[in-house]
Scaffold this motif. Structure first.
Motif, short mmCIF file in Angstrom:
data_model
loop_
_atom_site.label_atom_id
_atom_site.label_comp_id
_atom_site.label_asym_id
_atom_site.label_seq_id
_atom_site.Cartn_x
_atom_site.Cartn_y
_atom_site.Cartn_z
N LEU A 140 0.82 -1.20 0.00
CA LEU A 140 0.00 0.00 0.00
C LEU A 140 0.86 1.26 0.00
O LEU A 140 0.57 2.22 -0.73
CB LEU A 140 -0.93 0.01 1.21
CG LEU A 140 -2.09 -0.98 1.16
CD1 LEU A 140 -2.78 -1.05 2.52
CD2 LEU A 140 -3.08 -0.59 0.08
N ILE A 141 1.91 1.25 0.81
CA ILE A 141 2.83 2.41 0.84
C ILE A 141 3.46 2.60 -0.53
O ILE A 141 3.48 3.71 -1.07
CB ILE A 141 3.92 2.21 1.91
CG1 ILE A 141 3.31 2.23 3.31
CG2 ILE A 141 5.00 3.29 1.78
CD1 ILE A 141 4.27 1.77 4.40
N ASP A 142 3.96 1.52 -1.10
CA ASP A 142 4.60 1.60 -2.41
C ASP A 142 3.63 2.12 -3.47
O ASP A 142 3.99 2.98 -4.29
CB ASP A 142 5.14 0.23 -2.83
CG ASP A 142 6.31 -0.24 -1.98
OD1 ASP A 142 6.90 0.59 -1.26
OD2 ASP A 142 6.61 -1.44 -2.01
N LYS A 143 2.39 1.64 -3.45
CA LYS A 143 1.39 2.07 -4.44
C LYS A 143 1.07 3.55 -4.26
O LYS A 143 0.97 4.30 -5.24
CB LYS A 143 0.12 1.23 -4.30
CG LYS A 143 -0.91 1.53 -5.34
CD LYS A 143 -0.40 1.16 -6.73
CE LYS A 143 -1.49 1.36 -7.76
NZ LYS A 143 -1.00 1.10 -9.11
N ARG A 144 0.93 4.01 -3.01
CA ARG A 144 0.66 5.43 -2.78
C ARG A 144 1.81 6.30 -3.28
O ARG A 144 1.58 7.35 -3.86
CB ARG A 144 0.44 5.68 -1.29
CG ARG A 144 -0.92 5.31 -0.81
CD ARG A 144 -1.06 5.67 0.64
NE ARG A 144 -2.45 5.91 0.93
CZ ARG A 144 -2.88 6.41 2.07
NH1 ARG A 144 -2.02 6.74 3.01
NH2 ARG A 144 -4.15 6.58 2.28
N LEU A 145 3.04 5.86 -3.04
CA LEU A 145 4.19 6.64 -3.49
C LEU A 145 4.28 6.66 -5.02
O LEU A 145 4.63 7.67 -5.61
CB LEU A 145 5.47 6.12 -2.86
CG LEU A 145 5.59 6.35 -1.35
CD1 LEU A 145 6.84 5.68 -0.81
CD2 LEU A 145 5.57 7.83 -1.01
N GLN A 146 3.93 5.55 -5.66
CA GLN A 146 3.89 5.51 -7.12
C GLN A 146 2.85 6.49 -7.65
O GLN A 146 3.10 7.23 -8.61
CB GLN A 146 3.56 4.10 -7.62
CG GLN A 146 4.67 3.10 -7.45
CD GLN A 146 4.20 1.68 -7.80
OE1 GLN A 146 3.08 1.47 -8.27
NE2 GLN A 146 5.06 0.71 -7.54
N GLN A 147 1.67 6.49 -7.02
CA GLN A 147 0.61 7.39 -7.44
C GLN A 147 1.01 8.85 -7.23
O GLN A 147 0.76 9.71 -8.07
CB GLN A 147 -0.69 7.09 -6.69
CG GLN A 147 -1.88 7.91 -7.15
CD GLN A 147 -2.29 7.61 -8.58
OE1 GLN A 147 -2.09 6.51 -9.07
NE2 GLN A 147 -2.84 8.61 -9.25
N ALA A 148 1.67 9.12 -6.10
CA ALA A 148 2.14 10.48 -5.83
C ALA A 148 3.14 10.93 -6.89
O ALA A 148 3.08 12.06 -7.38
CB ALA A 148 2.76 10.55 -4.43
N ALA A 149 4.05 10.03 -7.26
CA ALA A 149 5.03 10.36 -8.30
C ALA A 149 4.34 10.60 -9.64
O ALA A 149 4.67 11.54 -10.36
CB ALA A 149 6.06 9.24 -8.42
#
Length: 112
Positions: free
Chosen positions: A63-72
């Motif tokens: 979930l953290i990784d996905k949120r950071l990908q979306q933020a990028a």
């Protein structure tokens, strides 16, 4: 470029995250029979979620990784999260490349 995050802005960001998460989880919890066994507990301004069958399987990290990908993808230059100090959640956030910006102490009176 150095980004300075003042306390007021940090609080507003934190509150918007909590509000969004609480709303989504309440909707999931409200599904007939609560099939995902979502449990929501309030601790001050934070929400805690436990889905027993998914613990210790890398879901939080994903979930953290996905949120950071979306933020990028959305060209964000700031990502904010919260976790209990020295917790597994903190470890997951650090593994994702985040670092502690500030800590907040919560004081309680000792029982006599």
């Amino acid at each position: 470029m150095t980004l300075v995050l003042d306390k007021n802005l940090a609080h507003r960001i934190e509150q918007s995250e909590v509000d969004a998460l609480s709303s989504r989880l309440s909707a999931i919890q409200g599904i007939s029979g609560n099939p995902m066994d979502v449990q929501i507990e309030k601790f001050g301004n934070a929400a805690s979620v436990t889905i027993p069958d998914l613990r210790n399987k890398g879901v939080h990290q994903a979930l953290i990784d996905k949120r950071l990908q979306q933020a990028a993808f959305q060209a964000c230059d700031l990502a904010v999260g919260q976790a209990k100090y020295a917790s597994i959640s903190q470890n997951n956030m650090e593994r994702a490349g985040l670092q502690i910006a500030y800590t907040k102490a919560i004081w309680v009176q000792r029982e006599s």
